[in-house]
Structure formats: C-alpha cells, structure tokens
Design a protein around this motif. Structure first.
Motif, short mmCIF file in Angstrom:
data_model
loop_
_atom_site.label_atom_id
_atom_site.label_comp_id
_atom_site.label_asym_id
_atom_site.label_seq_id
_atom_site.Cartn_x
_atom_site.Cartn_y
_atom_site.Cartn_z
N GLY A 152 45.71 39.95 33.30
CA GLY A 152 45.83 40.59 34.60
C GLY A 152 47.09 40.20 35.35
N VAL A 153 47.04 40.38 36.67
CA VAL A 153 48.14 39.95 37.55
C VAL A 153 47.60 38.86 38.47
N TYR A 154 48.50 37.99 38.95
CA TYR A 154 48.10 36.81 39.70
C TYR A 154 48.83 36.77 41.05
N GLY A 155 48.17 36.22 42.06
CA GLY A 155 48.81 36.06 43.36
C GLY A 155 48.18 34.92 44.14
N ALA A 156 48.87 34.54 45.22
CA ALA A 156 48.38 33.46 46.09
C ALA A 156 48.61 33.88 47.54
N LEU A 157 47.61 33.62 48.40
CA LEU A 157 47.68 33.99 49.80
C LEU A 157 47.44 32.76 50.67
N ASN A 158 48.34 32.54 51.63
CA ASN A 158 48.13 31.50 52.62
C ASN A 158 47.29 32.12 53.74
N VAL A 159 46.05 31.72 53.85
CA VAL A 159 45.13 32.38 54.77
C VAL A 159 45.35 31.98 56.23
N LYS A 219 52.57 34.79 47.68
CA LYS A 219 53.45 34.38 46.59
C LYS A 219 52.89 34.85 45.26
N THR A 220 53.81 35.22 44.37
CA THR A 220 53.40 35.50 43.00
C THR A 220 53.05 34.17 42.33
N GLN A 221 52.50 34.24 41.13
CA GLN A 221 52.14 33.01 40.43
C GLN A 221 53.36 32.13 40.20
N ASP A 222 54.47 32.72 39.73
CA ASP A 222 55.68 31.93 39.48
C ASP A 222 56.18 31.27 40.76
N GLU A 223 56.16 32.01 41.87
CA GLU A 223 56.62 31.45 43.15
C GLU A 223 55.72 30.32 43.61
N TYR A 224 54.43 30.48 43.41
CA TYR A 224 53.46 29.46 43.83
C TYR A 224 53.68 28.17 43.03
N LEU A 225 53.82 28.31 41.72
CA LEU A 225 54.01 27.13 40.87
C LEU A 225 55.32 26.43 41.19
N ARG A 226 56.32 27.19 41.61
CA ARG A 226 57.62 26.61 41.94
C ARG A 226 57.66 26.00 43.34
N ILE A 253 44.07 31.43 45.66
CA ILE A 253 44.69 32.10 44.52
C ILE A 253 43.71 33.10 43.91
N PHE A 254 44.28 34.10 43.25
CA PHE A 254 43.41 35.16 42.70
C PHE A 254 44.06 35.82 41.48
N ARG A 255 43.20 36.46 40.70
CA ARG A 255 43.59 37.15 39.48
C ARG A 255 42.80 38.45 39.38
N GLY A 256 43.44 39.48 38.85
CA GLY A 256 42.72 40.73 38.68
C GLY A 256 43.60 41.82 38.10
N TRP A 257 43.21 43.07 38.37
CA TRP A 257 43.88 44.22 37.78
C TRP A 257 44.24 45.23 38.87
N CYS A 258 45.40 45.85 38.71
CA CYS A 258 45.81 46.90 39.64
C CYS A 258 45.57 48.27 39.02
N GLY A 259 45.22 49.23 39.87
CA GLY A 259 45.04 50.61 39.43
C GLY A 259 45.55 51.53 40.51
N TYR A 260 45.48 52.84 40.25
CA TYR A 260 46.04 53.82 41.18
C TYR A 260 45.01 54.91 41.41
N ALA A 261 44.40 54.91 42.59
CA ALA A 261 43.30 55.81 42.91
C ALA A 261 43.81 56.96 43.78
N GLN A 262 43.51 58.19 43.39
CA GLN A 262 43.94 59.33 44.19
C GLN A 262 43.26 59.31 45.55
N ALA A 263 44.08 59.42 46.60
CA ALA A 263 43.56 59.40 47.97
C ALA A 263 43.45 60.81 48.54
N SER A 264 44.47 61.64 48.34
CA SER A 264 44.47 62.99 48.90
C SER A 264 45.55 63.82 48.23
#
Length: 289
Positions: free
Chosen positions: A72-79, A85-92, A106-117
């Motif tokens: 998947g894809v990884y990210g980090a959020l300062n709440v 930050k991306t995973q590479d930025e977080y580790l650095r 931190i989180f991991r998952g999948w991105c998709g593209y859902a039709q809105a209108s």
C-alpha cells in the motif's frame, strides 16, 4: 460506485494486490462523522475536511501521489499541528523507525478514485479556418475549409498537474472503469468540412467550432488498513481512520478532486458541437470606397 485503482502495470503481483484491495472500496451507506452524522461520500467514504487538523486536501494529494508498494501507501499525521509526512520524510525527519511517536500517528492503506459527479458543458470556441477578408463594396460568398480534432485533458483541484499516465488509468477505462455516457476520452475524432459563407463588405470572416464536452469528477479516497498511535502507554493499532467507528474505514477530503474533460462524440463517432461564423470589421482605409 466504480473505483479505479492506481497501479504499477509492470507488475502482475502488484496488480493482483491492488485489485483485491479495490473490492473493499465499493461500499455505500450512511456514515457517522466525528460526533455527528455525515452523508456517505464518493465510494461510501467519509469526509475528513474540517474534521481533522491540517490541509487534508493537500494531505490526500501527497499521500495518493506516492508510488504504491505491494503493501500500500504510507503516511504520518501530526494530530496537533496538522503536518503530514510521507513514510520516507517521517523516517528522515521524525523517527528512524516506522512507529508512532508523540503527536505523530502513522497509517497504511490503499488509494482509489471514486466517481463523484458528471455533467456537460460547452467548451471554448476555437477558430477552425483561415481568415478571409472582403475589401470590396459588395457582399462576397466564399467556400471555407474547416478542420477540428477532439481534445481530452484532466486537472486536479490541488497539487501539481496530474500525470498523463494516471489520467489515462482513471478515465480511459483501461484499468477497469466503465462509462455509459458520451465519453470521448482518448477516442480521437476529427473532421474536415466545406461550407459557403457570405462576407459583407469591409469585413473578414472565419469559422469557429464550439465543442460540447463531458466533465467527470472523481474524489481520491483512502482505504485504511492500519492506523497507529502511541500516547505514552504503548503502540495501539486500529483499522479505521484515527480509530473511529467502521464508517471511517474509507476517507476522502471534499476539496480534493480530479476532473476529466473530454469532447463528446455523436453516435456516428463525429465530434459533437456547433459551427459558427466569426466576423470582424476591417480597417476602412484598406477597403474600396
């Protein structure tokens, strides 16, 4: 609701992983927000814009613009600050291990593209012939030769321009999409036609074409696999966004969307639109008296 997954087409294994994940994205229903009810968004996702800190439109753009790995894809959020930050930025920049730390989750998952209108528009008129002038004192009739080829493009609401390869995977249908309306994406069509036009004295005339176009808007969505935090008493792992209830399994940010725009086609495959005559006055000094 149809979702189209960003994938690395060079890897059969990666395609399998992404297609498996995409099956979990196609759900709908009434979603519960953080303390208040929210209507289900594209793909059944819950809107985090205005709920969580930071610029969530930009966060989703950066998160989903990463190359997707087998997991998947990884990210980090300062709440506290809303910084992403991306995973590479977080580790650095934050912590040398992929583990939550302090205000960073931190989180991991999948991105998709859902039709809105989707909706129809008139495109901008374009000139399709050469200018022809009449410098005389009586009306002329001239046969104009005009030509036009259909156009397609995509644009994002935030971030850099969308890559051509990603736009193709979302809107062409080659990655599993299906469109039931007049959709000319990558179906190039053109015409060359002759038509007689009258040219009044001391004017010049050209032909224009106003294309009729279809806009399809998709919202990138993020399907959560793992979400982790540590408030000082050990790592905690959840499988929804920030550990909320099941309605937060898939999220999106309302202000982040991608529009695909394409000229519409008639049933015979020709471009759909309208031809007009564009007329301008010439300098009287250049015309006969």
């Amino acid at each position: 609701m149809r979702l189209i997954r960003k994938s690395n087409l060079t890897s059969a294994v990666k395609r399998t992983a992404l297609l498996t994940a995409s099956a979990t994205l196609a759900f709908t229903g009434v979603l519960t927000g953080a303390g208040s009810a929210q209507a289900a968004g594209p793909g059944g996702a819950t809107n985090i814009r205005g709920v969580d800190p930071g610029d969530t439109d930009a966060m989703l753009d950066r998160l989903c613009s990463q190359e997707t790995s087998l997991t998947g894809v990884y990210g980090a959020l300062n709440v506290r600050t809303g910084e992403f930050k991306t995973q590479d930025e977080y580790l650095r920049d934050v912590f040398g291990l992929w583990r939550p730390a302090g205000d960073w989750e931190i989180f991991r998952g999948w991105c998709g593209y859902a039709q809105a209108s989707t909706w129809s528009i008139k495109g901008e008129p374009v000139r399709t012939s050469e200018w022809t002038g009449n410098h005389g004192t009586t009306e002329d009739k001239v046969t104009f030769v005009s030509g036009y080829s259909t156009k397609t493009f995509a644009k994002k609401s935030v971030g850099a321009n969308i890559s051509l390869s990603l736009a193709k995977s979302i809107f062409s249908g080659t990655a599993g999409g299906s469109f039931s309306y007049e959709w000319g994406w990558e179906k190039t069509s053109s015409f060359e036609r002759r038509s007689e036009k009258s040219i009044p004295p001391c004017t010049q005339v050209a032909t224009t074409w106003t294309p009729y176009q279809r806009v399809v808007r998709v919202n990138p969505v993020f399907h959560v696999e793992d979400y982790q935090w540590n408030k000082g008493d050990g790592d905690v792992t959840a499988h929804t966004w920030r550990g909320r209830d099941a309605s937060w399994k898939t999220i999106y940010s309302y202000g982040y969307y991608i529009d695909g725009v394409s000229d519409k086609l008639l049933p015979n495959g020709q471009p759909d639109g309208r031809e007009d005559k564009w007329q301008e006055a010439l300098d009287p000094k250049s015309c006969a008296k």
